[in-house]
Design an enzyme around this catalytic site. Structure first.
Site, PDB file in Angstrom:
ATOM      1  N   ASN A 129       0.874  -1.187   0.000  1.00  0.00           N
ATOM      2  CA  ASN A 129       0.000   0.000   0.000  1.00  0.00           C
ATOM      3  C   ASN A 129       0.907   1.232   0.000  1.00  0.00           C
ATOM      4  O   ASN A 129       2.123   1.115   0.161  1.00  0.00           O
ATOM      5  CB  ASN A 129      -0.913  -0.050   1.233  1.00  0.00           C
ATOM      6  CG  ASN A 129      -0.097  -0.038   2.514  1.00  0.00           C
ATOM      7  OD1 ASN A 129       0.576   0.927   2.835  1.00  0.00           O
ATOM      8  ND2 ASN A 129      -0.113  -1.156   3.241  1.00  0.00           N
ATOM      9  N   ASP A 154      -3.505  -6.774   5.340  1.00  0.00           N
ATOM     10  CA  ASP A 154      -4.420  -7.698   6.023  1.00  0.00           C
ATOM     11  C   ASP A 154      -4.272  -9.127   5.509  1.00  0.00           C
ATOM     12  O   ASP A 154      -4.647 -10.078   6.194  1.00  0.00           O
ATOM     13  CB  ASP A 154      -5.861  -7.224   5.853  1.00  0.00           C
ATOM     14  CG  ASP A 154      -6.186  -6.126   6.856  1.00  0.00           C
ATOM     15  OD1 ASP A 154      -5.709  -6.224   8.003  1.00  0.00           O
ATOM     16  OD2 ASP A 154      -6.882  -5.158   6.487  1.00  0.00           O
ATOM     17  N   LYS A 169       9.655 -16.628 -10.541  1.00  0.00           N
ATOM     18  CA  LYS A 169       8.846 -15.512 -11.054  1.00  0.00           C
ATOM     19  C   LYS A 169       7.649 -16.056 -11.838  1.00  0.00           C
ATOM     20  O   LYS A 169       7.819 -16.895 -12.726  1.00  0.00           O
ATOM     21  CB  LYS A 169       9.735 -14.646 -11.959  1.00  0.00           C
ATOM     22  CG  LYS A 169       9.069 -13.380 -12.410  1.00  0.00           C
ATOM     23  CD  LYS A 169      10.018 -12.554 -13.279  1.00  0.00           C
ATOM     24  CE  LYS A 169       9.250 -11.420 -13.910  1.00  0.00           C
ATOM     25  NZ  LYS A 169      10.016 -10.761 -14.942  1.00  0.00           N
ATOM     26  N   LYS A 188     -13.340  -0.320  15.452  1.00  0.00           N
ATOM     27  CA  LYS A 188     -11.971  -0.878  15.491  1.00  0.00           C
ATOM     28  C   LYS A 188     -11.368  -0.748  16.880  1.00  0.00           C
ATOM     29  O   LYS A 188     -10.683  -1.635  17.375  1.00  0.00           O
ATOM     30  CB  LYS A 188     -11.071  -0.120  14.501  1.00  0.00           C
ATOM     31  CG  LYS A 188     -11.087  -0.745  13.120  1.00  0.00           C
ATOM     32  CD  LYS A 188     -10.231  -0.024  12.127  1.00  0.00           C
ATOM     33  CE  LYS A 188     -10.625  -0.492  10.737  1.00  0.00           C
ATOM     34  NZ  LYS A 188     -10.079   0.309   9.667  1.00  0.00           N
TER      35      LYS A 188
HETATM   36  O1  PMT Z   1       2.726   6.357   6.329  1.00  0.00           O
HETATM   37  P1  PMT Z   1       2.068   7.603   5.776  1.00  0.00           P
HETATM   38  O2  PMT Z   1       2.271   7.758   4.305  1.00  0.00           O
HETATM   39  O3  PMT Z   1       2.462   8.837   6.554  1.00  0.00           O
HETATM   40  O4  PMT Z   1       0.481   7.443   5.942  1.00  0.00           O
HETATM   41  C1  PMT Z   1      -0.066   7.413   7.243  1.00  0.00           C
HETATM   42  C2  PMT Z   1      -1.188   6.371   7.379  1.00  0.00           C
HETATM   43  C3  PMT Z   1      -2.383   6.813   6.558  1.00  0.00           C
HETATM   44  C4  PMT Z   1      -0.684   5.004   6.897  1.00  0.00           C
HETATM   45  C5  PMT Z   1      -1.520   6.289   8.905  1.00  0.00           C
HETATM   46  O5  PMT Z   1      -1.911   7.523   9.356  1.00  0.00           O
HETATM   47  C6  PMT Z   1      -2.612   5.248   9.181  1.00  0.00           C
HETATM   48  O6  PMT Z   1      -3.779   5.500   9.085  1.00  0.00           O
HETATM   49  N1  PMT Z   1      -2.161   4.029   9.564  1.00  0.00           N
HETATM   50  C7  PMT Z   1      -3.045   2.870   9.788  1.00  0.00           C
HETATM   51  C8  PMT Z   1      -3.470   2.302   8.481  1.00  0.00           C
HETATM   52  C9  PMT Z   1      -4.268   1.053   8.663  1.00  0.00           C
HETATM   53  O7  PMT Z   1      -3.727   0.012   8.472  1.00  0.00           O
HETATM   54  O8  PMT Z   1      -5.474   1.193   9.082  1.00  0.00           O
HETATM   55  P2  PMT Z   1      -6.485  -0.033   9.381  1.00  0.00           P
HETATM   56  O9  PMT Z   1      -7.784   0.637   9.569  1.00  0.00           O
HETATM   57  O10 PMT Z   1      -6.372  -1.068   8.309  1.00  0.00           O
HETATM   58  O11 PMT Z   1      -5.969  -0.666  10.738  1.00  0.00           O
HETATM   59  C10 PMT Z   1      -6.399  -0.203  12.019  1.00  0.00           C
HETATM   60  C11 PMT Z   1      -5.264  -0.392  13.031  1.00  0.00           C
HETATM   61  O12 PMT Z   1      -4.949  -1.789  13.136  1.00  0.00           O
HETATM   62  C12 PMT Z   1      -3.986   0.313  12.648  1.00  0.00           C
HETATM   63  O13 PMT Z   1      -3.439   0.823  13.815  1.00  0.00           O
HETATM   64  C13 PMT Z   1      -3.118  -0.794  12.060  1.00  0.00           C
HETATM   65  O14 PMT Z   1      -1.725  -0.551  12.285  1.00  0.00           O
HETATM   66  C14 PMT Z   1      -3.584  -2.011  12.837  1.00  0.00           C
HETATM   67  N2  PMT Z   1      -3.474  -3.274  12.095  1.00  0.00           N
HETATM   68  C15 PMT Z   1      -4.161  -3.471  10.939  1.00  0.00           C
HETATM   69  C16 PMT Z   1      -4.081  -4.678  10.289  1.00  0.00           C
HETATM   70  C17 PMT Z   1      -3.265  -5.700  10.827  1.00  0.00           C
HETATM   71  N3  PMT Z   1      -3.155  -6.869  10.236  1.00  0.00           N
HETATM   72  N4  PMT Z   1      -2.595  -5.477  11.974  1.00  0.00           N
HETATM   73  C18 PMT Z   1      -2.681  -4.278  12.603  1.00  0.00           C
HETATM   74  O15 PMT Z   1      -2.051  -4.076  13.634  1.00  0.00           O
END
Ligand code: PMT
Length: 402
Positions: free
Chosen positions: A214, A284, A294, A344
């Site tokens: 991403n 995820d 490849k 969340k």
């Molecule tokens: O890195 P930048 O370019 O500065 O951009 C910043 C950002 C947009 C990436 C950052 O601000 C942000 O939003 N990060 C979280 C992105 C994310 O994965 O969101 P989510 O809604 O999918 O996950 C929610 C939370 O669970 C997050 O804290 C994530 O780190 C965590 N997570 C998600 C999936 C996973 N498998 N394990 C996790 O720990």
């Protein structure tokens, strides 16, 4: 930019080391950051870097040894006036001779006298031949300064002008700037705290040359890490693949590639942490089977991949953390931002969530600005601005409301 970084008054004292030739770059960078810079040179420094170049860049006269008690300028008592004026005094490079002078209260040079008169924080950057640096006399002088509250920043390892290779190089300008900002930082409310931050994307390989990822740049996570460091915290950063390597001074970085590696690093560091900040954009899903060679397109109109879920790191931490630990998550949302973020927060056992609208042009992935909606058990807030400003506002909120 953080407001407290703007328009600060930096008294830059240059002593006689060959690294003095790098100081014009520092002056130029400080000026671009809107800082006012006054410069004092020892007699030896004058021979290594041009006072005219320094005064041209600083837009002020450079103060020389001849100004110390000169008939023409002595009445201004430059070492007293400049020390009074400064928000921070920086000695870069600091030669072995000047280190001795500072540690022993000598006032033979205008630089030493300015140091003795200083009441502002002082940061010293020794730079010299490796054997001179390692000599017990120099070590003792630098230790004496550190014990008295001066911030002494070790030189870097590398090729030295004298032909040796070893510890003695003046650090890069970006590192010097971070140390100056650390000295200027107005809040130290995270002193003694351990902050563990995850940042950046993860790469989930499908074959040896392709991966699912991403656009996360790691900037938001680094801003959380950097502002915690400015506030006095010890910081560890678990960092997915990014190009941020140049700006990581002071932060212990543990590089990872995949979500599984990130989970392992986070869990290995969990007991150490008081705050866990999950700013990483974790994939995820990962490929069920990574192809050993490849993947070829020939003969295949479509390609289907079987994906399996990655561990939810935040949820694992939420379940495993102990009562004193504080878990902050981010939510990257494109719709129903508040509802999704709240759910969340509950599902993952977070103490606070920072929701960003990644579909908006005002922030999110890869840019320098962000707008986050903070939701915690004690209230809500909205912060907008540069990523460092937003991050600092989050720490400020925690200091007041936790
Ligand atoms: O890195 P930048 O370019 O500065 O951009 C910043 C950002 C947009 C990436 C950052 O601000 C942000 O939003 N990060 C979280 C992105 C994310 O994965 O969101 P989510 O809604 O999918 O996950 C929610 C939370 O669970 C997050 O804290 C994530 O780190 C965590 N997570 C998600 C999936 C996973 N498998 N394990 C996790 O720990």
């Amino acid at each position: 930019m953080l407001s407290w970084k703007r328009s600060r008054k930096v008294l830059l004292c240059v002593s006689g080391g060959i690294a003095a030739y790098k100081i014009p770059d520092l002056v130029s960078r400080l000026r671009k950051l809107d800082c006012e810079v006054e410069i004092i040179l020892t007699k030896t420094a004058e021979t290594l870097v041009s006072p005219l170049a320094l005064s041209t860049l600083s837009k002020r006269r450079a103060w020389l040894q001849d100004d110390f008690f000169a008939n023409s300028k002595g009445f201004e008592i430059p070492h007293i006036r400049l020390s009074e004026w400064a928000d921070v005094l920086v000695v870069a490079p600091c030669s072995a001779n000047t280190a001795f002078g500072l540690a022993n209260g000598r006032t033979a040079s205008i630089v030493e006298a300015a140091f003795l008169a200083a009441t502002a924080p002082v940061v010293v950057f020794p730079a010299m031949n490796v054997h001179m640096f390692e000599n017990p006399a120099t070590r003792q002088n630098l230790k004496t300064l550190a014990v008295r509250g001066v911030r002494v920043v070790d030189p870097e390892f590398g090729a030295l002008a004298c032909g040796y290779e070893g510890k003695g190089r003046l650090p890069e300008t970006s590192l010097i700037l971070e140390e100056i900002f650390l000295a200027l930082s107005p809040k130290r409310d995270l002193t003694g705290k351990h902050v563990l931050v995850t940042a950046g994307p993860t790469w989930e390989y499908i074959d040896p040359v392709r991966f699912i990822s991403n656009p996360s740049s790691g900037k938001m996570g680094l801003a959380m890490a950097r502002t915690a460091w400015y506030r006095g915290a010890d910081v560890r950063l678990i960092l997915g693949p990014t190009s941020l390597d140049a700006s990581l001074h002071g932060i212990e970085v543990q590089n990872v590639v995949s979500a599984v590696e990130m989970r392992d690093r986070v869990m290995a560091n969990l007991d150490w942490a008081d705050f866990i900040v999950k700013a990483a954009a974790v994939g995820d899903y990962r490929a069920d089977k990574v192809s050993g060679h490849k993947l070829k397109r020939e003969g295949k109109e479509t390609l289907s991949l079987d994906l399996v879920q990655n561990p939810d790191i935040a949820a694992e931490v939420g379940a495993a953390k102990s009562p004193g630990q504080f878990l902050i998550g981010f939510a990257a949302e494109t719709n129903d931002i508040i509802e999704n973020a709240r759910s969340k927060m509950e599902r993952k056992g977070l103490d606070m969530i920072l929701a960003n609208d990644v579909s908006s042009s005002e922030g999110g992935f890869a840019c320098d600005n962000n707008t986050v909606r903070l939701i915690s058990k004690t209230g809500e807030a909205v912060f907008s601005g540069g990523k460092e400003e937003v991050a600092d506002a989050v720490w400020g909120y925690l200091a007041e409301h936790r």
